[in-house]
Scaffold this active site. Structure first.
Site, PDB file in Angstrom:
ATOM      1  CG  ASP A   1    -129.522   4.540  33.875  1.00 31.35           C
ATOM      2  OD1 ASP A   1    -128.888   5.179  34.747  1.00 31.35           O
ATOM      3  OD2 ASP A   1    -129.967   3.380  34.075  1.00 31.35           O
TER       4      ASP A   1
ATOM      5  CB  CYS B   1    -132.899   7.215  37.212  1.00 34.42           C
ATOM      6  SG  CYS B   1    -131.473   6.192  36.799  1.00 34.42           S
TER       7      CYS B   1
ATOM      8  NE  ARG C   1    -131.531  -0.129  44.375  1.00 32.97           N
ATOM      9  CZ  ARG C   1    -131.219   1.101  43.959  1.00 32.97           C
ATOM     10  NH1 ARG C   1    -129.982   1.532  44.068  1.00 32.97           N
ATOM     11  NH2 ARG C   1    -132.125   1.885  43.432  1.00 32.97           N
TER      12      ARG C   1
ATOM     13  CG  HIS D   1    -135.225   1.581  39.082  1.00 32.25           C
ATOM     14  ND1 HIS D   1    -135.771   1.452  40.342  1.00 32.25           N
ATOM     15  CD2 HIS D   1    -134.286   2.565  39.188  1.00 32.25           C
ATOM     16  CE1 HIS D   1    -135.188   2.306  41.164  1.00 32.25           C
ATOM     17  NE2 HIS D   1    -134.297   3.001  40.492  1.00 32.25           N
TER      18      HIS D   1
ATOM     19  CD  GLN E   1    -135.703   7.123  39.045  1.00 31.85           C
ATOM     20  OE1 GLN E   1    -135.050   6.873  40.049  1.00 31.85           O
ATOM     21  NE2 GLN E   1    -136.118   8.357  38.768  1.00 31.85           N
TER      22      GLN E   1
ATOM     23  NE  ARG F   1    -137.440   6.329  43.244  1.00 34.22           N
ATOM     24  CZ  ARG F   1    -136.353   5.567  43.325  1.00 34.22           C
ATOM     25  NH1 ARG F   1    -135.282   5.873  42.638  1.00 34.22           N
ATOM     26  NH2 ARG F   1    -136.342   4.460  44.059  1.00 34.22           N
TER      27      ARG F   1
HETATM   28  N1  NVA Z   1    -129.280   1.318  35.526  1.00 31.32           N
HETATM   29  C1  NVA Z   1    -128.739   1.772  36.793  1.00 31.32           C
HETATM   30  C2  NVA Z   1    -129.778   2.530  37.556  1.00 31.32           C
HETATM   31  C3  NVA Z   1    -129.305   3.069  38.883  1.00 31.32           C
HETATM   32  C4  NVA Z   1    -130.387   3.761  39.651  1.00 31.32           C
HETATM   33  C5  NVA Z   1    -128.239   0.589  37.576  1.00 31.32           C
HETATM   34  O1  NVA Z   1    -128.906  -0.458  37.571  1.00 31.32           O
HETATM   35  O2  NVA Z   1    -127.164   0.663  38.172  1.00 31.32           O
HETATM   36  N1   CP Z   2    -132.204   6.456  40.948  1.00 29.08           N
HETATM   37  C1   CP Z   2    -131.921   5.615  41.966  1.00 29.08           C
HETATM   38  O1   CP Z   2    -132.556   4.571  42.143  1.00 29.08           O
HETATM   39  O2   CP Z   2    -130.899   6.037  42.751  1.00 29.08           O
HETATM   40  P1   CP Z   2    -130.169   5.195  43.884  1.00 29.08           P
HETATM   41  O3   CP Z   2    -129.359   4.129  43.197  1.00 29.08           O
HETATM   42  O4   CP Z   2    -129.288   6.210  44.579  1.00 29.08           O
HETATM   43  O5   CP Z   2    -131.178   4.597  44.797  1.00 29.08           O
END
Ligand code: NVA
Ligand code: CP
Length: 318
Positions: free
Chosen positions: A231, A271, A109, A136, A139, A299
């Site tokens: 989101d 998500c 990540r 992502h 997800q 998930r």
């Molecule tokens: N768009 C958000 C998704 C978090 C799971 C981010 O990248 O922070």
């Molecule tokens: N939806 C998701 O990826 O959540 P986290 O950021 O908690 O992993």
């Protein structure tokens, strides 16, 4: 235990999979969920190890991969970039080579998607994208599974994305192109999905039945939708833009009035983490149309299917 003689597969974006492979994975997700529901111990990954490099925060991704790997008989290692030498400047390419010597599969990540690609390029074991600034994929395939377990095939349905043209939106675009549904994204000016995301699926959209449209008005997107999804307005790494974003996204909250324009059978998805009172009202988040908790649970089931598939191949018979 690397698979001898087999080219490794990565899961960096949905385009790494064929439509058929996606359907197989979704079926396998159902199988994993059923095994768990029945309390059956199903451990095809005994002795396997997953390394998870995190440069951003996470609750769901981290815990669902850790728990999932454990349930499959394997072991996951949480590797915070703050604690490993990567955070002190060791090149990603060197880290990929070294970690591949110890581990059977990697998850990352991070920020720029180029870093995910760099890791995959130098790693000799499969790499999973656990979220980048651009995509992502874990997800979105979970969300497709969640839609289909509630309402049947997503092909031909109308999906409304309300808000930021972010990593989630980019991945929904790939899903629409691969799985033949209509995606309508309502985004404020300047916050549309990256042009690159649309370019990547141009050919699939030309030859397939999927459609992608970007509009300004959330009501246009929500009208007749079978799924309404949104989101956060400020993704991880964009914190300095928060005030400007709150202003730009005013009018893009998913509320009861917007949901009333959708198909009466429409589902709501997010998500998570969510900000009630910003991108969604508490009423919609906690309504019977909302499947956000199932999304979060799924998930784990999806990722268990993915881990088995990447490590062992098609496991219809395990
Ligand atoms: N768009 C958000 C998704 C978090 C799971 C981010 O990248 O922070
Ligand atoms: N939806 C998701 O990826 O959540 P986290 O950021 O908690 O992993």
């Amino acid at each position: 235990m690397p698979q001898q003689g087999k080219k490794k597969r990565d899961f960096l974006t949905l385009l790494d999979l064929s439509k058929e492979e996606i359907h197989t994975l979704l079926e396998q997700t159902g199988f994993q969920k059923e095994m768990r529901r029945r309390g059956v111990l199903h451990q095809p990954l005994q002795g396997r190890t997953l390394g998870m490099i995190f440069e951003k925060a996470s609750t769901r991704t981290r815990v669902s991969f850790e728990a999932g790997m454990y349930q499959l008989g394997g072991q996951a290692f949480f590797l915070s970039a703050r604690d490993i030498q990567l955070g002190r400047g060791e090149p990603l390419s060197d880290s990929a080579i070294v970690l591949s010597r110890y581990l059977d599969i990697l998850l990352v990540r991070t920020y720029g998607h180029d870093k995910v690609e760099e890791l995959a390029k130098h790693s000799t074991v499969p790499v999973i994208n656990g979220l980048s600034d651009s995509f992502h994929p874990c997800q979105i395939l979970t969300d497709i599974f969640t839609y289909e377990e509630n309402r049947g095939s997503i092909a031909g349905k109308r999906v409304a994305w309300i808000g930021d043209g972010n990593n989630m939106a980019n991945t929904w675009i790939e899903a629409a192109a691969l799985l033949d549904f209509n995606l309508v994204l309502a985004c404020p000016e300047g916050y549309e999905p990256e042009a690159m995301a649309l370019l990547r699926v141009g050919r699939l959209l030309e030859t397939g039945k999927g459609k992608v449209e970007v509009v300004r008005d959330p009501r246009v997107a929500a009208a007749g939708a079978d799924l309404v999804t949104t989101d956060v307005w400020t993704s991880m790494g964009q914190e300095a833009e928060q005030q400007a974003r709150i202003k730009a996204f005013s009018g893009y909250m998913v509320d009861e009035a917007l949901m009333a324009l959708a198909n009466p059978q429409a589902l709501f998805m997010h998500c998570l983490p969510a900000h009630r009172g910003e991108e969604v009202t508490a009423g919609v988040m906690d309504s019977p149309q909302s499947v956000v908790w199932d999304e979060a649970e799924n998930r784990m089931h999806f990722q268990k299917a993915l881990l088995v598939w990447l490590l062992l191949g098609n496991q219809n018979d395990v």
